[in-house]
Design a protein around this motif. Structure first.
Motif, PDB file in Angstrom:
ATOM      1  N   THR A 265       0.878  -1.093   0.178  1.00 42.84           N
ATOM      2  CA  THR A 265      -0.011   0.176   0.135  1.00 42.84           C
ATOM      3  C   THR A 265       0.782   1.355   0.003  1.00 42.84           C
ATOM      4  O   THR A 265       2.066   1.042   0.175  1.00 42.84           O
ATOM      5  N   THR A 266       0.203   2.410  -0.260  1.00 41.97           N
ATOM      6  CA  THR A 266       1.335   3.521  -0.238  1.00 41.97           C
ATOM      7  C   THR A 266       1.932   3.928   1.075  1.00 41.97           C
ATOM      8  O   THR A 266       1.102   4.299   1.988  1.00 41.97           O
TER       9      THR A 266
ATOM     10  N   ARG B  30       1.366   7.339   3.804  1.00 43.92           N
ATOM     11  CA  ARG B  30       0.431   7.598   4.928  1.00 43.92           C
ATOM     12  C   ARG B  30       0.955   7.165   6.303  1.00 43.92           C
ATOM     13  O   ARG B  30       0.459   7.604   7.296  1.00 43.92           O
TER      14      ARG B  30
ATOM     15  N   LYS C  89       5.435   0.680  -1.321  1.00 41.70           N
ATOM     16  CA  LYS C  89       5.727   1.467  -2.380  1.00 41.70           C
ATOM     17  C   LYS C  89       5.403   3.133  -2.498  1.00 41.70           C
ATOM     18  O   LYS C  89       4.893   3.595  -1.334  1.00 41.70           O
ATOM     19  N   ALA C  90       6.216   3.659  -3.426  1.00 43.85           N
ATOM     20  CA  ALA C  90       6.041   5.012  -3.445  1.00 43.85           C
ATOM     21  C   ALA C  90       6.901   5.847  -2.639  1.00 43.85           C
ATOM     22  O   ALA C  90       7.047   7.139  -2.809  1.00 43.85           O
TER      23      ALA C  90
ATOM     24  N   SER D 288      11.146  -1.298  -2.368  1.00 40.12           N
ATOM     25  CA  SER D 288       9.827  -1.057  -2.968  1.00 40.12           C
ATOM     26  C   SER D 288       9.309  -2.355  -3.865  1.00 40.12           C
ATOM     27  O   SER D 288      10.254  -2.937  -4.408  1.00 40.12           O
TER      28      SER D 288
ATOM     29  N   SER E 276      15.138   1.355  -2.392  1.00 38.29           N
ATOM     30  CA  SER E 276      14.999   2.838  -2.929  1.00 38.29           C
ATOM     31  C   SER E 276      15.274   3.756  -1.825  1.00 38.29           C
ATOM     32  O   SER E 276      15.186   5.129  -2.127  1.00 38.29           O
TER      33      SER E 276
ATOM     34  N   LEU F 207      15.872   6.962  -4.254  1.00 35.03           N
ATOM     35  CA  LEU F 207      15.185   6.994  -5.594  1.00 35.03           C
ATOM     36  C   LEU F 207      14.233   7.834  -6.213  1.00 35.03           C
ATOM     37  O   LEU F 207      13.956   8.294  -7.286  1.00 35.03           O
ATOM     38  N   TYR F 208      13.500   8.334  -4.975  1.00 31.59           N
ATOM     39  CA  TYR F 208      12.168   9.032  -5.334  1.00 31.59           C
ATOM     40  C   TYR F 208      12.486  10.625  -5.363  1.00 31.59           C
ATOM     41  O   TYR F 208      13.411  11.045  -4.762  1.00 31.59           O
TER      42      TYR F 208
ATOM     43  N   LYS G 237       9.086  14.143  -1.629  1.00 27.58           N
ATOM     44  CA  LYS G 237       7.588  13.771  -1.529  1.00 27.58           C
ATOM     45  C   LYS G 237       6.907  15.225  -1.223  1.00 27.58           C
ATOM     46  O   LYS G 237       7.463  15.788  -0.056  1.00 27.58           O
ATOM     47  N   GLU G 238       5.975  15.483  -1.880  1.00 28.14           N
ATOM     48  CA  GLU G 238       5.020  16.578  -1.433  1.00 28.14           C
ATOM     49  C   GLU G 238       3.840  16.356  -0.843  1.00 28.14           C
ATOM     50  O   GLU G 238       3.127  17.071  -0.307  1.00 28.14           O
ATOM     51  N   TYR G 239       3.285  15.054  -1.082  1.00 33.61           N
ATOM     52  CA  TYR G 239       2.085  14.623  -0.522  1.00 33.61           C
ATOM     53  C   TYR G 239       2.057  13.865   0.858  1.00 33.61           C
ATOM     54  O   TYR G 239       1.306  13.384   1.317  1.00 33.61           O
TER      55      TYR G 239
ATOM     56  N   GLN H 113      -4.660  -6.635  -4.412  1.00 33.78           N
ATOM     57  CA  GLN H 113      -5.363  -6.649  -2.978  1.00 33.78           C
ATOM     58  C   GLN H 113      -6.105  -5.729  -2.893  1.00 33.78           C
ATOM     59  O   GLN H 113      -7.279  -5.717  -2.172  1.00 33.78           O
TER      60      GLN H 113
ATOM     61  N   LYS I 242       2.945  16.344  -8.202  1.00 34.36           N
ATOM     62  CA  LYS I 242       3.045  16.108  -6.823  1.00 34.36           C
ATOM     63  C   LYS I 242       2.788  14.604  -6.370  1.00 34.36           C
ATOM     64  O   LYS I 242       3.383  14.262  -5.244  1.00 34.36           O
TER      65      LYS I 242
ATOM     66  N   GLY J 216       4.874   8.600  -7.068  1.00 32.49           N
ATOM     67  CA  GLY J 216       4.614   7.222  -7.199  1.00 32.49           C
ATOM     68  C   GLY J 216       3.382   6.581  -6.485  1.00 32.49           C
ATOM     69  O   GLY J 216       2.895   5.796  -6.727  1.00 32.49           O
ATOM     70  N   ASN J 217       2.733   7.603  -5.789  1.00 30.05           N
ATOM     71  CA  ASN J 217       1.699   7.298  -4.669  1.00 30.05           C
ATOM     72  C   ASN J 217       0.636   6.519  -5.663  1.00 30.05           C
ATOM     73  O   ASN J 217      -0.142   5.688  -5.103  1.00 30.05           O
TER      74      ASN J 217
ATOM     75  N   MET K  35       5.847   3.285 -10.982  1.00 31.55           N
ATOM     76  CA  MET K  35       5.961   3.394  -9.489  1.00 31.55           C
ATOM     77  C   MET K  35       6.669   4.356  -8.851  1.00 31.55           C
ATOM     78  O   MET K  35       7.248   4.264  -7.750  1.00 31.55           O
ATOM     79  N   GLY K  36       7.123   5.534  -9.752  1.00 34.46           N
ATOM     80  CA  GLY K  36       7.615   6.680  -9.267  1.00 34.46           C
ATOM     81  C   GLY K  36       9.078   6.570  -9.162  1.00 34.46           C
ATOM     82  O   GLY K  36       9.792   7.130  -8.373  1.00 34.46           O
TER      83      GLY K  36
END
Lengths: 181, 289
Positions: free
Chosen positions: A77-78, A81, A101-102, A121, A166, A174-175, A178-180, B66, B177, B180-181, B239-240
């Protein structure tokens, strides 16, 4: 580099991993999403030992047949959060590998560096490829209280991967920023 | 309605849900395969696992992801259909059955307490958009959508003077923004015009159009093409983790707007753009495609 490693990772394993490395892991994972993180952050005693396992950001789809739990689909999942909790969770429980992930934010990046842990990831949505590596479901915690997606599932995996490292112990990621989170 | 009919239609609806959850539409798979050819390194690894997962889902008939999502239904019902009165109830029953049989992850929780009743039902769940037409057939499209992508959707009530340029910039900024989310490569449904509520609905509805098909209005089709180019230049990648493919497609749907506002709705959909269609005839027979 491609690594095939047993869980939990040793501190030597953790330190040698660099962003861009590919990883296959064998051992135990515990799943934790939003609610489990809230509980882990507050808890004084918990019924499992996170140090022996990998923290997996996942809310799996499970099916019970003849009193045994079977994994149907279990992708990540993301992770973002969980950003507000993760630094403390790494510190409190000594987690050395997080799979999600992400990517995650600054606080987690700093905690990975400070306490010696890495983030790897797996593609979101690839829940069946992940589920195929699960060989056993030894336990589930807080199922009644939190429901299937939010419960803590212990998953025993064999060669779960390819995971991409990552975020590493050197503060590399590697990302993009992150803004969110 | 005879009990026999009811059972047969529920079976059809469960089949529809299963098809949507286990078989990704061929237009989406083709676009992912094209992206796989273009990418290298880590981006290619991501797409390789994704394609392997899609093949596996179809073979073992298990849900692709899932996160089996929340269910949106788009229904066009013929005025003469004998099932007008019953359809909502039948869909509700089918979701409950499908949750156990397929199975689906129980995802709907009470908005205040967070309590999960394990049946994927509840207030406004499933969400159904009704439309009406002549004849006695019913066309039912289901769009189960996960929330990694839904969480990245955004609304802007722009000033009309911001115009199309402002709208395009807002869409690009939203996707940048999101990183990858939302599980890129994504498919972007855009609503332009209408009001705050309807513009988001337009965006979601736009996701039903197959990947690679442009808007029939050449001016809007040109905006879609410009957006695809701009978004894929962002470098977010599968996937970002970086790469050439951030989106598989952009679909715009428009509605007339108030002269004082320029609503823009961006509905972000993960690579698993699951959708399936069913036609239900007046005699209770059905086809799923």
């Amino acid at each position: 580099m491609i690594y095939h490693l047993d869980l939990p990772l040793s501190s030597k394993d953790v330190k040698q991993l660099k962003v861009g490395d590919v990883l296959y892991v064998t051992g135990k994972l515990f799943t934790a999403r939003d609610k489990a993180h809230q509980k882990l952050a507050k808890a004084k005693n918990i019924p499992f030992n996170p140090k022996e396992m990998v923290l997996y950001h996942s809310g799996p789809l499970m099916k019970k047949t003849k009193n045994r739990w079977q994994v149907i689909s279990a992708g990540p999942t993301t992770s973002g959060r969980m950003e507000k909790f993760e630094g403390n969770i790494i510190k409190k429980y000594g987690v050395t590998l997080i799979i999600g992930k992400a990517g995650m934010g600054e606080k987690t990046k700093n905690a990975l560096k400070k306490y010696g842990a890495v983030y790897a990831s797996f593609p979101g949505g690839a829940g069946l490829v992940a589920a195929q590596t699960v060989i056993n479901v030894p336990a589930v915690y807080w199922l009644e209280e939190l429901g299937m997606p939010e419960a803590v599932w212990i998953l025993e995996v064999k060669e779960f991967g390819p995971l991409v490292v990552s975020m590493d112990t050197r503060g590399n990621t590697l990302y993009s920023p992150k803004e969110y989170i | 309605m005879k009990p026999m009919d009811e059972q047969h239609i529920i079976q059809g609806l469960v089949f529809l849900l299963k098809k949507a959850q286990t078989e990704l539409p061929s237009d989406v798979v083709t676009a992912l395969k094209q992206a796989y050819k273009k990418e290298t390194g880590i981006a290619k690894i991501q797409l390789e696992i994704i394609l392997k997962n899609i093949t596996l889902a179809k073979k073992i008939k298990h849900p692709i992801c899932q996160d089996t999502g929340m269910h949106s239904f788009f229904i066009t019902i013929g005025y003469e259909s004998p099932y007008i009165k019953h359809l909502k109830k039948l869909i509700t029953k089918a979701i409950k059955t499908a949750t156990k049989e397929i199975p689906l992850r129980p995802n709907t929780v009470d908005p205040i307490t967070g309590k999960n009743h394990n049946d994927n039902l509840g207030g406004q769940a499933p969400f159904i958009v009704w439309d009406f037409t002549g004849g006695s057939d019913v066309e039912i499209t289901v769009l189960p959508k996960g929330n990694g992508s839904e969480n990245m959707s955004a609304l802007a009530m722009l000033n009309p003077s911001d115009g199309i340029t402002g709208a395009m910039d807002f869409i690009v900024e939203t996707i940048r923004k999101a990183g990858g989310n939302p599980c890129p490569p994504t498919i972007i449904g855009v609503g332009l015009g209408g009001a705050a509520d309807s513009v988001m609905n337009l965006g979601k509805h736009a996701l039903l159009r197959p990947v690679g098909i442009r808007n029939s209005n050449p001016k809007i089709a040109s905006l879609e093409k410009q957006l695809i180019t701009r978004l894929n230049k962002l470098g977010v990648g599968p996937m970002g983790l970086g790469g050439k493919t951030t989106v598989l497609d952009v679909h715009i749907k428009t509605a007339y707007r108030h002269p004082a506002s320029f609503p823009v709705g961006v509905v972000v959909q993960c690579w698993a753009n699951r959708r399936a269609q069913m036609v239900l005839h007046a005699d209770g027979s059905w086809e799923v495609k």
